[in-house]
Design a protein around this motif. Structure first.
Motif, PDB file in Angstrom:
ATOM      1  N   VAL A 186     -37.869   7.165  51.503  1.00  0.00           N
ATOM      2  CA  VAL A 186     -39.031   6.585  52.191  1.00  0.00           C
ATOM      3  C   VAL A 186     -39.302   5.216  51.577  1.00  0.00           C
ATOM      4  O   VAL A 186     -39.610   5.103  50.388  1.00  0.00           O
ATOM      5  CB  VAL A 186     -40.272   7.483  52.048  1.00  0.00           C
ATOM      6  CG1 VAL A 186     -41.475   6.841  52.725  1.00  0.00           C
ATOM      7  CG2 VAL A 186     -39.993   8.864  52.628  1.00  0.00           C
ATOM      8  N   ALA A 187     -39.171   4.157  52.381  1.00  0.00           N
ATOM      9  CA  ALA A 187     -39.345   2.795  51.892  1.00  0.00           C
ATOM     10  C   ALA A 187     -40.803   2.345  51.922  1.00  0.00           C
ATOM     11  O   ALA A 187     -41.212   1.495  51.121  1.00  0.00           O
ATOM     12  CB  ALA A 187     -38.498   1.831  52.717  1.00  0.00           C
ATOM     13  N   ASP A 188     -41.581   2.919  52.830  1.00  0.00           N
ATOM     14  CA  ASP A 188     -42.985   2.516  52.994  1.00  0.00           C
ATOM     15  C   ASP A 188     -43.696   3.619  53.761  1.00  0.00           C
ATOM     16  O   ASP A 188     -43.050   4.483  54.390  1.00  0.00           O
ATOM     17  CB  ASP A 188     -43.063   1.188  53.752  1.00  0.00           C
ATOM     18  CG  ASP A 188     -44.425   0.501  53.647  1.00  0.00           C
ATOM     19  OD1 ASP A 188     -45.306   1.014  52.913  1.00  0.00           O
ATOM     20  OD2 ASP A 188     -44.599  -0.549  54.288  1.00  0.00           O
ATOM     21  N   THR A 189     -45.002   3.596  53.716  1.00  0.00           N
ATOM     22  CA  THR A 189     -45.813   4.546  54.478  1.00  0.00           C
ATOM     23  C   THR A 189     -46.918   3.768  55.174  1.00  0.00           C
ATOM     24  O   THR A 189     -47.623   2.976  54.529  1.00  0.00           O
ATOM     25  CB  THR A 189     -46.427   5.619  53.553  1.00  0.00           C
ATOM     26  OG1 THR A 189     -45.398   6.198  52.747  1.00  0.00           O
ATOM     27  CG2 THR A 189     -47.092   6.709  54.361  1.00  0.00           C
ATOM     28  N   VAL A 190     -47.049   3.978  56.480  1.00  0.00           N
ATOM     29  CA  VAL A 190     -48.028   3.233  57.264  1.00  0.00           C
ATOM     30  C   VAL A 190     -48.775   4.195  58.192  1.00  0.00           C
ATOM     31  O   VAL A 190     -48.354   5.336  58.398  1.00  0.00           O
ATOM     32  CB  VAL A 190     -47.358   2.114  58.096  1.00  0.00           C
ATOM     33  CG1 VAL A 190     -46.672   1.104  57.192  1.00  0.00           C
ATOM     34  CG2 VAL A 190     -46.359   2.691  59.092  1.00  0.00           C
ATOM     35  N   LYS A 191     -49.868   3.714  58.732  1.00  0.00           N
ATOM     36  CA  LYS A 191     -50.631   4.517  59.677  1.00  0.00           C
ATOM     37  C   LYS A 191     -49.925   4.556  61.027  1.00  0.00           C
ATOM     38  O   LYS A 191     -49.416   3.542  61.502  1.00  0.00           O
ATOM     39  CB  LYS A 191     -52.043   3.950  59.834  1.00  0.00           C
ATOM     40  CG  LYS A 191     -52.885   4.078  58.578  1.00  0.00           C
ATOM     41  CD  LYS A 191     -54.293   3.566  58.801  1.00  0.00           C
ATOM     42  CE  LYS A 191     -55.144   3.759  57.552  1.00  0.00           C
ATOM     43  NZ  LYS A 191     -56.538   3.289  57.735  1.00  0.00           N
ATOM     44  N   GLY A 192     -49.921   5.739  61.635  1.00  0.00           N
ATOM     45  CA  GLY A 192     -49.353   5.908  62.957  1.00  0.00           C
ATOM     46  C   GLY A 192     -50.443   6.138  63.987  1.00  0.00           C
ATOM     47  O   GLY A 192     -51.644   6.113  63.668  1.00  0.00           O
ATOM     48  N   PRO A 193     -50.060   6.406  65.235  1.00  0.00           N
ATOM     49  CA  PRO A 193     -51.060   6.649  66.279  1.00  0.00           C
ATOM     50  C   PRO A 193     -51.755   7.994  66.086  1.00  0.00           C
ATOM     51  O   PRO A 193     -51.208   8.916  65.473  1.00  0.00           O
ATOM     52  CB  PRO A 193     -50.230   6.626  67.567  1.00  0.00           C
ATOM     53  CG  PRO A 193     -48.849   7.007  67.132  1.00  0.00           C
ATOM     54  CD  PRO A 193     -48.679   6.455  65.751  1.00  0.00           C
ATOM     55  N   ASP A 194     -52.979   8.079  66.589  1.00  0.00           N
ATOM     56  CA  ASP A 194     -53.721   9.344  66.624  1.00  0.00           C
ATOM     57  C   ASP A 194     -53.880   9.970  65.243  1.00  0.00           C
ATOM     58  O   ASP A 194     -53.705  11.183  65.055  1.00  0.00           O
ATOM     59  CB  ASP A 194     -53.038  10.350  67.575  1.00  0.00           C
ATOM     60  CG  ASP A 194     -52.908   9.805  68.990  1.00  0.00           C
ATOM     61  OD1 ASP A 194     -53.865   9.169  69.463  1.00  0.00           O
ATOM     62  OD2 ASP A 194     -51.841   9.988  69.600  1.00  0.00           O
ATOM     63  N   ASP A 195     -54.203   9.127  64.247  1.00  0.00           N
ATOM     64  CA  ASP A 195     -54.478   9.595  62.882  1.00  0.00           C
ATOM     65  C   ASP A 195     -53.279  10.292  62.246  1.00  0.00           C
ATOM     66  O   ASP A 195     -53.436  11.218  61.434  1.00  0.00           O
ATOM     67  CB  ASP A 195     -55.698  10.520  62.861  1.00  0.00           C
ATOM     68  CG  ASP A 195     -56.983   9.806  63.225  1.00  0.00           C
ATOM     69  OD1 ASP A 195     -57.125   8.636  62.833  1.00  0.00           O
ATOM     70  OD2 ASP A 195     -57.829  10.403  63.911  1.00  0.00           O
ATOM     71  N   THR A 196     -52.101   9.843  62.594  1.00  0.00           N
ATOM     72  CA  THR A 196     -50.899  10.340  61.933  1.00  0.00           C
ATOM     73  C   THR A 196     -50.457   9.345  60.861  1.00  0.00           C
ATOM     74  O   THR A 196     -50.968   8.222  60.773  1.00  0.00           O
ATOM     75  CB  THR A 196     -49.754  10.559  62.934  1.00  0.00           C
ATOM     76  OG1 THR A 196     -49.463   9.304  63.590  1.00  0.00           O
ATOM     77  CG2 THR A 196     -50.120  11.601  63.972  1.00  0.00           C
ATOM     78  N   VAL A 197     -49.495   9.775  60.039  1.00  0.00           N
ATOM     79  CA  VAL A 197     -48.932   8.934  58.988  1.00  0.00           C
ATOM     80  C   VAL A 197     -47.432   8.831  59.226  1.00  0.00           C
ATOM     81  O   VAL A 197     -46.754   9.843  59.438  1.00  0.00           O
ATOM     82  CB  VAL A 197     -49.215   9.532  57.597  1.00  0.00           C
ATOM     83  CG1 VAL A 197     -48.446   8.781  56.517  1.00  0.00           C
ATOM     84  CG2 VAL A 197     -50.717   9.502  57.297  1.00  0.00           C
ATOM     85  N   LEU A 198     -46.900   7.603  59.207  1.00  0.00           N
ATOM     86  CA  LEU A 198     -45.471   7.358  59.407  1.00  0.00           C
ATOM     87  C   LEU A 198     -44.796   7.100  58.063  1.00  0.00           C
ATOM     88  O   LEU A 198     -45.154   6.158  57.346  1.00  0.00           O
ATOM     89  CB  LEU A 198     -45.262   6.149  60.315  1.00  0.00           C
ATOM     90  CG  LEU A 198     -45.726   6.264  61.769  1.00  0.00           C
ATOM     91  CD1 LEU A 198     -45.538   4.932  62.485  1.00  0.00           C
ATOM     92  CD2 LEU A 198     -44.973   7.370  62.494  1.00  0.00           C
ATOM     93  N   HIS A 199     -43.823   7.936  57.726  1.00  0.00           N
ATOM     94  CA  HIS A 199     -43.004   7.751  56.539  1.00  0.00           C
ATOM     95  C   HIS A 199     -41.792   6.936  56.981  1.00  0.00           C
ATOM     96  O   HIS A 199     -40.919   7.443  57.696  1.00  0.00           O
ATOM     97  CB  HIS A 199     -42.592   9.102  55.958  1.00  0.00           C
ATOM     98  CG  HIS A 199     -43.764   9.992  55.649  1.00  0.00           C
ATOM     99  ND1 HIS A 199     -44.444  10.680  56.633  1.00  0.00           N
ATOM    100  CD2 HIS A 199     -44.372  10.286  54.468  1.00  0.00           C
ATOM    101  CE1 HIS A 199     -45.430  11.366  56.069  1.00  0.00           C
ATOM    102  NE2 HIS A 199     -45.406  11.142  54.762  1.00  0.00           N
ATOM    103  N   VAL A 200     -41.762   5.668  56.588  1.00  0.00           N
ATOM    104  CA  VAL A 200     -40.768   4.725  57.108  1.00  0.00           C
ATOM    105  C   VAL A 200     -39.447   4.898  56.344  1.00  0.00           C
ATOM    106  O   VAL A 200     -39.407   4.762  55.113  1.00  0.00           O
ATOM    107  CB  VAL A 200     -41.265   3.277  56.963  1.00  0.00           C
ATOM    108  CG1 VAL A 200     -40.233   2.300  57.518  1.00  0.00           C
ATOM    109  CG2 VAL A 200     -42.614   3.105  57.680  1.00  0.00           C
ATOM    110  N   PRO A 201     -38.344   5.204  57.062  1.00  0.00           N
ATOM    111  CA  PRO A 201     -37.070   5.410  56.369  1.00  0.00           C
ATOM    112  C   PRO A 201     -36.502   4.110  55.809  1.00  0.00           C
ATOM    113  O   PRO A 201     -36.683   3.038  56.392  1.00  0.00           O
ATOM    114  CB  PRO A 201     -36.166   5.985  57.461  1.00  0.00           C
ATOM    115  CG  PRO A 201     -36.755   5.511  58.750  1.00  0.00           C
ATOM    116  CD  PRO A 201     -38.235   5.419  58.519  1.00  0.00           C
ATOM    117  N   ALA A 202     -35.837   4.212  54.657  1.00  0.00           N
ATOM    118  CA  ALA A 202     -35.116   3.063  54.119  1.00  0.00           C
ATOM    119  C   ALA A 202     -33.958   2.734  55.057  1.00  0.00           C
ATOM    120  O   ALA A 202     -33.477   3.595  55.800  1.00  0.00           O
ATOM    121  CB  ALA A 202     -34.602   3.392  52.722  1.00  0.00           C
TER     122      ALA A 202
END
Length: 240
Positions: free
Chosen positions: A58-74
């Protein structure tokens, strides 16, 4: 379905079990996470997702739609299958430094009462706050007072108040550029010190250490003039 934010209740949860809700190149959504999503000047967490037969950095973590969390792949990382059971493991050394830095900025804020915070950024190597302040204290005096507060080993706790309670106490909000996280009908307050006269008390959605003694020695590296009445104070963790 919103992602359950485990770090809100336990910022020290280094690894947790979770399940994949969806996986796409822009990010993996889990049903629950210990990864903080970038917000309020605090960077998103990094780490790894592990499942039977694979793992994804996981390279970064950001907010997603509808109060979700996106774990951004490297770049080049494999995605987990939808529905897979995973272990979400933080890059703990980085997260803990960010927690120490974040808490030290709360202490800095307490030492400059009455001045609005016009900006800020938390980093693993250095962090800063910008104050609406024409005549700042010296960096030597701030460093001394900061480390007195660190040595005091004040407890860091949180509680929740309603949006209405926050509206009735506007003085709790020090940040002029970033508004407290709202929308759920309640706002999280972070308190440093006891109930009577706390060292610091203000809305914050980030992660912090349990007590100020865990921060270690900090230093004000520099104070810069960024405008007519805007002073940038930069902190570092000393000796690291």
């Amino acid at each position: 379905m919103p992602t359950e934010l485990v770090f809100r209740d336990d910022a020290y949860a280094r690894e947790i079990a979770a399940r994949v809700v969806s996986a796409a190149p822009e990010g993996v959504v889990l049903d629950r996470t210990n990864f903080y999503a970038r917000a309020g000047g605090q960077p998103g967490d990094a780490g790894v997702l592990r499942w039977d037969g694979g793992e994804m950095a996981v390279a970064d973590t950001v907010k997603g739609p509808d109060d979700t969390v996106l774990h951004v792949p490297a770049p080049g990382a494999s995605l987990p299958p939808d529905g897979a059971a995973v272990t979400a493991a933080l890059d703990w050394d980085r997260r803990h430094r960010l927690m120490r830095m974040h808490t030290s900025l709360h202490l800095l804020c307490s030492l400059i009462p009455g001045a609005g915070v016009t900006g800020g950024q938390i980093g693993a190597e250095k962090s800063r706050l910008d104050f609406d302040l024409p005549d700042p204290p010296t960096k030597e005096s701030l460093t001394e007072k900061l480390n007195e507060l660190v040595a005091g080993n004040y407890a860091v706790t949180d509680a929740w108040i309603s949006d209405e309670e926050l509206d009735a106490n506007p003085g709790l909000v020090r940040t002029l550029s970033v508004k407290p996280p709202r929308g759920s009908g309640r706002v999280r307050l972070v308190r440093i010190g006891g109930d009577g006269t706390p060292v610091d008390l203000q809305p914050c959605g980030g992660t912090h250490v349990r007590a100020t003694g865990e921060i270690g020695r900090v230093e004000v590296a520099k104070i810069e003039n960024k405008g007519k009445a805007n002073r940038r104070v930069t902190l570092v963790l000393a000796g690291e």
